[in-house]
Design a protein around this motif. Structure first.
Motif, PDB file in Angstrom:
ATOM      1  N   THR A  41      -9.272  -6.159   6.945  1.00 57.98           N
ATOM      2  CA  THR A  41      -9.483  -5.964   5.509  1.00 57.98           C
ATOM      3  C   THR A  41      -9.293  -7.262   4.731  1.00 57.98           C
ATOM      4  N   TYR A  81      -1.521  -0.713   6.800  1.00 57.72           N
ATOM      5  CA  TYR A  81      -0.184  -0.259   6.445  1.00 57.72           C
ATOM      6  C   TYR A  81      -0.060   1.265   6.482  1.00 57.72           C
ATOM      7  N   ASN A  83       0.612   5.103   5.545  1.00 58.73           N
ATOM      8  CA  ASN A  83       0.374   5.868   4.320  1.00 58.73           C
ATOM      9  C   ASN A  83       1.601   6.632   3.854  1.00 58.73           C
ATOM     10  N   GLY A 206       2.114  -1.898   1.507  1.00 58.18           N
ATOM     11  CA  GLY A 206       0.888  -1.129   1.289  1.00 58.18           C
ATOM     12  C   GLY A 206       0.746  -0.587  -0.122  1.00 58.18           C
ATOM     13  N   GLU A 207       1.845  -0.516  -0.867  1.00 60.50           N
ATOM     14  CA  GLU A 207       1.756  -0.105  -2.264  1.00 60.50           C
ATOM     15  C   GLU A 207       1.171  -1.218  -3.126  1.00 60.50           C
ATOM     16  N   TRP A 209      -0.776  -4.089  -1.451  1.00 62.51           N
ATOM     17  CA  TRP A 209      -2.025  -4.497  -0.805  1.00 62.51           C
ATOM     18  C   TRP A 209      -2.790  -3.262  -0.356  1.00 62.51           C
ATOM     19  N   GLN A 210      -3.862  -2.977  -1.075  1.00 56.35           N
ATOM     20  CA  GLN A 210      -4.594  -1.724  -0.913  1.00 56.35           C
ATOM     21  C   GLN A 210      -5.577  -1.782   0.262  1.00 56.35           C
ATOM     22  N   LYS A 211      -5.963  -0.614   0.749  1.00 56.33           N
ATOM     23  CA  LYS A 211      -6.872  -0.543   1.889  1.00 56.33           C
ATOM     24  C   LYS A 211      -8.306  -0.929   1.528  1.00 56.33           C
ATOM     25  N   ASN A 212      -8.587  -1.072   0.235  1.00 54.04           N
ATOM     26  CA  ASN A 212      -9.924  -1.500  -0.189  1.00 54.04           C
ATOM     27  C   ASN A 212     -10.044  -3.012  -0.334  1.00 54.04           C
ATOM     28  N   GLN A 214      -8.011  -4.962  -2.158  1.00 51.76           N
ATOM     29  CA  GLN A 214      -7.586  -5.425  -3.473  1.00 51.76           C
ATOM     30  C   GLN A 214      -6.051  -5.377  -3.574  1.00 51.76           C
ATOM     31  N   LYS A 216      -2.827  -4.563  -5.870  1.00 51.19           N
ATOM     32  CA  LYS A 216      -2.360  -3.838  -7.047  1.00 51.19           C
ATOM     33  C   LYS A 216      -1.081  -4.532  -7.504  1.00 51.19           C
TER      34      LYS A 216
END
Length: 551
Positions: A41, A81, A83, A206-207, A209-212, A214, A216
């Motif tokens: 990603t 990361y 979920n 993971g909160e 660094w997003q799975k898309n 981007q 946050k």
């Protein structure tokens, strides 16, 4: 039926039921089934050739991609990361209540030392499991750990000088000058390191660094959860002749820049180099220079028993000569120390001499292994502040790679979300030219001039005294709490970074947004913000902020 027979039947029935319950419990916690945690990603390393990242490197001299002659593995970023929050307590024996005494003020120093050593080695073994000596993969290639998942932080890749190299994902950490017994007596070296995070810590990553693909960016302070573990092996460019403790230690063929710490000179005088200039002046190579060798291994553990900070930090150091007979090279290390607080000086007192004589009297919130300190210094030259066992301010815990004016927790406690100007609190006050230095010994008869522990002349700036600055940098900052940069002076409250700092998009946010001791997260967010600003700009104006320094 006799009472004895009835009793036997009841007992057998109880045993059967207990066996059934235990069996069900065991079945409810199946063995971890290894999965590939590397998703592609985010860029795996600086100049990652994947098509979706190519615009980041446009115009640069490409030296950090595998060549046709490279026959070994290529680093991949572990960024898939979890979920949901994972608590790995069952595999974390240091969380046992018998270690509670380590954190109690009335525990004697001998017991603290014993507990600190056991606690630290348990954590290190936990980090090693599945990450070393695995068939068909390099050590700390964490994508396919068969024991438990481990992860990295994205976006330590945009900066041309410090960005991850492609062989092991090492980032350039810092220049370190060591006092040695060879040559001129001093050697300029560079640290290269890679940090890894267990699943509990990675949930927090993971909160952000997003799975898309981007980021946050946090708008309020974040917190890592109990049982989060971070491991970080740090490698050095010195030779065994220069630093004898490196003998027999793990070494990696890494794609690095000049070992003495390459620097870039901008074409336009007075300006910083752009990324193109940096890539040209500081190219990478895995052929030109010797392997980097393991000098230091840092550990960080979220542990609520550390009441002042919520964190425990530890440092292991290379001990390859004394431990040459240890079969496993990764275990040829010795503990330097473990800390869970800064032993904060009382108001008005100075960090350079508080607490009194810690070698004799010990610390309240840390343990130093003095035998390890002596071993490091015996292998060093005569310049005390540049010996490998220099430690931190007044012998607080800091490793050979770290700054003598600080401590592990003091430095990491500054970790914050960059503001709109990409500013963060200096991790060490000396990194700012507009702040009073920390850990200063005042000159005789003076309150406004002195010398810091590295030997640098220092003076009071803007009325902020040496004690004021120590009260900020050696405070025990509670986990997920804003790092305070304001002190009371005779002239009133002073923000040592200047009025209006920080400057967040939300004008009501006047305090630093905490990243809960994660400097790597702070650095990665800054590089992300710089890429967002640069991606529609010409390559010639792409200039990144100076990387983290430890010197």
């Amino acid at each position: 039926m006799s009472i004895s027979i009835k009793s036997s039947l009841v007992t057998l029935s109880y045993i059967f039921c207990l066996f059934f319950i235990v069996s069900k419990a065991v079945q409810a916690e199946p063995k971890y089934q290894g999965v590939n945690t590397c998703s592609g990603t985010y860029p795996s390393y600086w100049q990652d050739p994947a098509a979706k990242f190519k615009d980041m490197w446009t115009g640069q001299k490409i030296t950090n991609v595998p060549t046709n002659t490279w026959k070994k593995g290529v680093f991949q970023l572990s960024d898939n990361y979890p979920n949901k929050l994972i608590d790995d307590k069952a595999n974390q024996p240091w969380r046992d209540k018998r270690f509670d005494a380590l954190f109690l003020a009335d525990t004697n120093q001998t017991t603290k030392k014993e507990l600190a050593e056991e606690y630290s080695w348990l954590v290190l073994n936990y980090i090693h499991e599945g990450n070393i000596n695995q068939a068909n993969q390099m050590d700390f290639d964490v994508c396919n750990n068969p024991v438990r998942p481990w992860y990295h932080i994205p976006f330590q890749t945009y900066d041309a000088m410090s960005g991850r190299e492609f062989t092991h994902g090492l980032t350039r950490e810092a220049p370190v000058t060591f006092s040695v017994k060879t040559g001129s007596g001093l050697v300029n070296t560079t640290m290269w390191a890679v940090g890894i995070y267990n699943a509990t810590a990675a949930y927090t990553l993971g909160e952000v660094w997003q799975k898309n693909g981007q980021a946050k960016i946090p708008t309020q302070s974040i917190a890592f959860h109990e049982g989060a573990v971070i491991g970080k092996p740090l490698f050095n460019t010195a030779t065994v002749e220069q630093l004898p403790v490196l003998k027999n230690m793990p070494s990696w063929n890494a794609n690095i820049s000049a070992p003495s710490f390459c620097k870039c000179t901008a074409k336009i005088k007075g300006q910083q180099c752009n990324l193109i200039e940096e890539s040209n002046q500081c190219p990478r190579s895995y052929k030109q220079w010797p392997n980097v060798k393991l000098l230091q291994f840092d550990i960080a553990i979220k542990d609520s028993r550390a009441q002042g900070t919520g964190w425990v930090y530890g440092t292991f150091v290379a001990d390859g000569e004394r431990k040459a007979s240890v079969k496993e090279p990764w275990l040829r290390m010795s503990l330097l120390g473990l800390m869970w607080g800064n032993d904060t000086p009382p108001m008005g007192e100075l960090a350079y001499n508080y607490p009194k004589n810690p070698r004799k009297n010990g610390f309240s919130e840390e343990v130093i292994i003095w035998d390890t300190v002596d071993t490091l210094n015996a292998a060093s030259g005569t310049e005390i502040s540049k010996q490998m066992g220099h430690l931190g301010c007044n012998y607080r815990l800091n490793g050979p790679a770290d700054n003598a004016n600080s401590s592990c927790l003091s430095c990491h406690g500054t970790a914050s979300v960059p503001d709109e100007n990409e500013v963060t609190p200096p991790s060490i006050s000396q990194f700012s030219k507009t702040q009073t230095n920390e850990c200063v010994t005042p000159d005789p008869g003076s309150k406004v001039a002195g010398t810091d522990r590295s030997g640098t002349p220092s003076k009071v700036i803007n009325g902020v005294s040496f004690a004021d600055m120590d009260s900020l940098y050696f405070a025990n900052v509670p986990a997920a709490t804003s790092f305070n940069m304001t002190v009371a002076t005779p002239k009133g409250q002073v923000n040592v970074m200047g009025e209006g700092v920080p400057s967040y998009a939300d004008s009501q946010q006047k305090q630093w947004i905490s990243l809960d001791y994660s400097l790597q997260l702070s650095i990665s967010l800054k590089q992300w913000m710089q890429w967002q600003k640069h991606k529609n700009s010409p390559q010639t104006v792409r200039v990144v902020d100076k990387e983290l320094r430890r010197e």
